[in-house]
Enzyme design. Structure first.
Site: not given
Length: 512
Positions: A68, A265
């Protein structure tokens, strides 16, 4: 950038569906097996094309599934954004990883004080939030530099990889640790606890406490603990936080210990980092606070003031900024699970304050498994669009449920999620026609189209399959491309110039 709107006939909605790829085989395919009359009609009657959303096409290693964060970054950037894993892998390839000054600072602090180096992160080869190869490299680097004590705090994955896949990797790690006398696996917890991003701090604090050596569950052999959890029906993602009794109590995370968080991330690393550093990012404070000035994150975690090992690739002129400069009034709309993606990530990985831009957050359901609530907040998101959307010129919205339900590996629930989504897309189609809006539909990566592996076991991870691009404008034709083509396509459609930074072209086929 063009300032006038004379060529703009309609307002535009960009609908980003999270985790919905295109795959021909029907087995385990939550998209193909769902009843989707709206999507069927869109594919048959409207311009559409295939979009690459994984691997090198989005700045990831070859064959790496999309995710995403990377998906939204590429959608907004107009060029391929090389992010965490690619930047770090390149540093490993060139050897610069083993010259990193931030790592060396942490090593020196450990050697000088005699305190153990604490390394924590998601332990898997998933490549979405972290990669175990980076941990193995850190261990070798620390040992060669002379670090005497090292504690590992492993977070079980079970989402970006198989739900029960950690054992062989722990065995590999144990073989490496045998070479170093005081290098130990100090704690194990599931990402459900240590990597929450929805302010479930009661949950995160359990993961945090395990770092401190405080947990109800204990082990002396990590493999035995994994087996114990599996016998209870607990998969890697949900491992109950546990500590190693072979680690001296004073060697767990405490004041002035150096820390390296090897997740690259940021979104699921921020809350745990906040508890350790006691930042101003959230109101929640830990019940058992510690103080350390040597905390190294693999990449920048927005809002967390710490040492950053690797600098990210900058996106200076994302789609939303260009739309703003053209005088469009914008809306960003999503539920909690994907709110950061339609704001922070699609804007280039920074918090942009854009004029004439509103953000609407719909709360995600606070449940343990979205398989029990496959609708998530899709209905409420659509309701809000239909209520306020006409006030805006350009809207970016996200539907989270195909991805989040797909992560459960529950095929029936995933089919239901897709069917609910299909109905909401139908509502938007009707509204768009009534309100003189056009729309593009795409996805950030695949997931729901593959919820079972070849043996019929649940698959909870993302995929490498392409995604869709659909336009509501029957007067145009689209060619295939990659996520980095989407921003130039939208700007082209709206009659606006792309920024020179955007080295990818529009996918709208021009008449010769």
């Amino acid at each position: 950038m063009q300032k006038n709107r004379k060529n703009v006939k309609k307002k535009l909605v960009l609908i980003i569906i999270d985790g919905l790829g295109l795959r021909f085989e029907s087995q385990g395919n939550g998209f193909a097996l769902a009843k989707t009359p709206v999507f069927d009609r869109l594919f048959q009657e409207y311009p559409n094309s295939l979009i690459a959303a994984s691997g090198q096409e989005v700045g990831l290693p070859e064959g790496q599934m999309g995710n995403s964060e990377v998906g939204h970054l590429n959608i907004g950037a107009g060029f391929v954004v090389y992010t965490g894993i690619s930047i770090i892998n390149n540093a490993l390839k060139t050897g610069k990883f083993f010259e990193n000054e931030k790592f060396i600072l942490a090593f020196r602090h450990s050697i000088k004080t005699g305190f153990p180096l604490q390394i924590m992160g998601l332990f898997s080869p998933g490549g979405v939030h972290s990669h175990q190869d980076h941990l193995f490299a850190l261990i070798d680097f620390a040992a060669n530099f002379g670090v005497k004590k090292l504690n590992l705090h492993l977070f079980g994955d079970g989402r970006d990889v198989g739900p029960k896949s950690i054992k062989p990797w722990i065995k590999m790690l144990n073989l490496k640790l045998k070479n170093y006398e005081n290098y130990k696996i100090a704690s194990i917890s599931g990402r459900f606890y240590s990597m929450d991003r929805d302010k479930m701090f009661d949950r995160v604090e359990l993961g945090y406490n395990a770092l401190l050596g405080k947990a109800e569950n204990t082990f002396t052999d990590p493999i035995d603990y994994v087996n114990f959890q599996y016998e209870k029906g607990v998969s890697d993602e949900f491992f109950e936080p546990a500590i190693n009794l072979k680690v001296n109590k004073k060697d767990f995370l405490a004041d002035d210990h150096p820390v390296i968080f090897f997740n690259f991330r940021p979104d699921r690393a921020r809350q745990l980092s906040h508890l350790i550093l006691q930042t101003d990012l959230y109101e929640q404070k830990p019940k058992n606070p510690i103080k350390t000035d040597v905390f190294v994150s693999m990449m920048k975690y927005e809002g967390i003031n710490c040492l950053v090992a690797f600098e990210e690739m900058r996106v200076e002129n994302p789609l939303g900024k260009l739309i703003c400069m053209a005088g469009f009034r914008q809306l960003r709309l999503a539920e909690t699970q994907k709110y950061a993606h339609v704001t922070f990530f699609v804007d280039g990985g920074v918090e942009l304050e854009l004029e004439n831009s509103d953000r609407i957050l719909i709360d995600s359901l606070k449940v343990q498994s979205y398989a029990d609530f496959p609708q998530m907040s899709a209905v409420e998101i659509t309701d809000k669009l239909l209520e306020v959307g006409q006030k805006y010129d350009f809207i970016i919205m996200n539907f989270a449920n195909p991805d989040m339900v797909g992560h459960t590996g529950d095929l029936k629930a995933t089919i239901k999620a897709v069917e609910i989504l299909d109905f909401q897309i139908g509502r938007i189609c009707k509204w768009a026609e009534e309100k003189n809006f056009d729309f593009f539909i795409t996805a950030d990566h695949g997931n729901a189209e593959l919820t079972e592996d070849e043996n019929g076991n649940p698959s909870t991870k993302h995929t490498t399959f392409p995604v869709m691009l659909i336009s509501s404008d029957k007067t145009i034709k689209l060619k295939s491309g990659k996520l980095a083509n989407i921003a130039p396509t939208i700007l082209d459609y709206l009659g606006l110039d792309k920024h020179p930074d955007m080295d990818h072209d529009s996918l709208i086929i021009k008449d010769k």
